[in-house]
Design an enzyme around this catalytic site. Structure first.
Site, PDB file in Angstrom:
ATOM      1  N   CYS A  53       0.844  -1.206   0.000  1.00  0.00           N
ATOM      2  CA  CYS A  53       0.000   0.000   0.000  1.00  0.00           C
ATOM      3  C   CYS A  53       0.875   1.251   0.000  1.00  0.00           C
ATOM      4  O   CYS A  53       1.928   1.298   0.644  1.00  0.00           O
ATOM      5  CB  CYS A  53      -0.911  -0.018   1.220  1.00  0.00           C
ATOM      6  N   CYS A  57       0.503   4.649   7.016  1.00  0.00           N
ATOM      7  CA  CYS A  57      -0.177   4.483   8.312  1.00  0.00           C
ATOM      8  C   CYS A  57       0.756   3.734   9.276  1.00  0.00           C
ATOM      9  O   CYS A  57       1.135   2.586   8.992  1.00  0.00           O
ATOM     10  CB  CYS A  57      -1.479   3.719   8.130  1.00  0.00           C
ATOM     11  N   CYS A 129     -19.567  -5.692   3.303  1.00  0.00           N
ATOM     12  CA  CYS A 129     -18.896  -4.437   3.631  1.00  0.00           C
ATOM     13  C   CYS A 129     -17.577  -4.444   2.877  1.00  0.00           C
ATOM     14  O   CYS A 129     -17.002  -5.502   2.639  1.00  0.00           O
ATOM     15  CB  CYS A 129     -18.656  -4.383   5.138  1.00  0.00           C
TER      16      CYS A 129
HETATM   17 FE1  SF4 Z   1      -2.885   1.132   3.362  1.00  0.00          FE
HETATM   18 FE2  SF4 Z   1      -3.129   2.579   5.581  1.00  0.00          FE
HETATM   19 FE3  SF4 Z   1      -5.174   1.006   4.746  1.00  0.00          FE
HETATM   20 FE4  SF4 Z   1      -2.888  -0.052   5.730  1.00  0.00          FE
HETATM   21  S1  SF4 Z   1      -4.403   1.197   6.842  1.00  0.00           S
HETATM   22  S2  SF4 Z   1      -3.989  -0.720   3.937  1.00  0.00           S
HETATM   23  S3  SF4 Z   1      -1.328   1.385   4.938  1.00  0.00           S
HETATM   24  S4  SF4 Z   1      -4.344   2.815   3.725  1.00  0.00           S
END
Ligand code: SF4
Ligand code: SAM
Ligand code: DTB
Length: 338
Positions: A53, A57, A129
């Site tokens: 991703c 985060c 969902c």
């Molecule tokens: Fe990507 Fe953040 Fe979702 Fe994890 S929480 S999958 S890093 S957007």
């Protein structure tokens, strides 16, 4: 006990800080007016696209920026997802959440495939969902038309603390997607993570934001951080059960009609701690051996707990009805038994 969206920060803080037994007693009272008191929804997570991703985060093992031990894979085929969804239904799940490690949805072939998957899974008669990152109003409408019931998009923490955890998107980006979901008439699932190093005021501010959205999210996942090796939060101390209970009970009181989902972090909790969370107002769990990438609580133990507490699974598509009398009141003792 009306549903209100005009809460002040101070009012919520006062609730949050009440003596714990008084707080839970009130939460339980509210719970019994809005929900079948002994029902807990069993949900299942399927990671349809894992890892790589673009976001950063700090809690997430799926960010491409961190070295974590996860099984990365691109979007699963419809057949694979249907296989997992059918097993989830067979295990008793009435809601299936499809998660993709995307920063945002793009209008490409993968999204077409995702729309097709949503359509097929919804044919199983379970609530579907999705959690796919940011979506536009048009993309949300496509998902709705395919049969999507709810969309998960967490605010995760307070606006102030958010920037300590994520730098690649803003709180307003999150709020914007939530609005797009609402506009498409999809149920909103929005919650957060406790135990990332936030203060008590951050927790109260986070709950305040949820409870003062134009409409409460129908679903509020409360996750305890699962510290994953390789992520910036790998050494975070586990949140105390007392703080979990305060957050759950406060959420129950200020958002009486919402389903409060005891989400990540159950694997590290004892059965007694989990029972306490249900008593404080949580009425949903994710079951199955894995969450998205991390191990979940043991399924047999979940069923053991349901039996010990006489809990029953909540059926799918059940709305919320406010009653003037508690649902499943405790029977009062007759004179003769005193
Ligand atoms: Fe990507 Fe953040 Fe979702 Fe994890 S929480 S999958 S890093 S957007
Ligand atoms: N990419 C999408 C997004 O960010 O909205 C969906 C997937 S993301 C993994 C869904 C949610 O999982 C996050 O918002 C966060 O609340 C939760 N989550 C992720 N990693 C976690 C962890 N280590 N512990 C607890 N919750 C976590
Ligand atoms: C949510 O709030 N919790 C679920 C669901 N929404 C998608 C995800 C928890 C993920 C925990 C970390 C992992 O297993 O990767």
């Amino acid at each position: 006990m009306e549903i209100r969206t005009d809460w002040t920060f101070d009012a919520i803080k006062t609730i949050y800080r009440r003596p714990l037994f008084d707080l839970i007693y009130e939460a339980r009272t509210v719970h019994k007016h809005y929900h079948d008191a002994n029902e807990v929804q069993v949900c299942s997570l399927i990671s349809v696209k894992t890892g790589n991703c673009q976001e950063d985060c700090g809690y997430c093992p799926q960010s491409a920026r961190y070295q974590t031990e996860i099984n990365k894979h691109s979007l699963l085929s419809k057949d694979e997802v249907m296989g997992y969804a059918q097993s989830a239904k067979d295990m008793g799940a009435t809601r299936v959440c499809l998660g993709a490690a995307w920063r945002r949805v793009r209008d490409n072939k993968e999204f077409d495939q995702m729309v097709d998957i949503v359509h097929s899974v919804s044919q199983l008669g379970v609530e579907v969902c999705c959690t796919l990152g940011m979506v536009t109003a048009e993309q949300a409408t496509r998902l709705k038309e395919a049969g999507l019931y709810a969309y998960n998009h967490n605010l995760d923490t307070s606006r102030e603390f958010y920037q300590e955890i994520i730098s690649t998107r803003s709180y307003d980006d999150r709020l914007n997607t939530l609005e797009n979901i609402r506009q498409a008439n999809i149920k909103v699932c929005c919650g957060g993570i406790l135990g990332m190093g936030e203060s008590e005021d951050d927790r109260v501010a986070f709950l305040h934001t949820l409870a003062t959205l134009p409409e409460h999210p129908e679903s509020v996942p409360i996750n305890a951080l699962v510290p994953v090796k390789g992520t910036p939060l790998e050494n975070q101390k586990r949140i105390e059960i007392w703080d979990m209970l305060r957050a759950i009970a406060t959420a129950r009181i200020i958002m009486p009609g919402s389903i409060i989902r005891l989400s990540a972090g159950r694997a590290e909790m004892s059965l007694a701690e989990q029972a306490f969370c249900f008593f404080a107002g949580a009425n949903s769990i994710f079951a199955g051996e894995k969450l998205l990438t991390t191990p979940n609580a043991d399924f047999d133990e979940d069923m053991f707990l349901f039996e010990k507490l006489s809990l029953t699974p909540r059926p799918s598509y059940k709305g919320v009805i406010k009653t003037t009398t508690p649902i499943n009141p405790v029977e009062t003792l007759g004179e003769q038994s005193l």
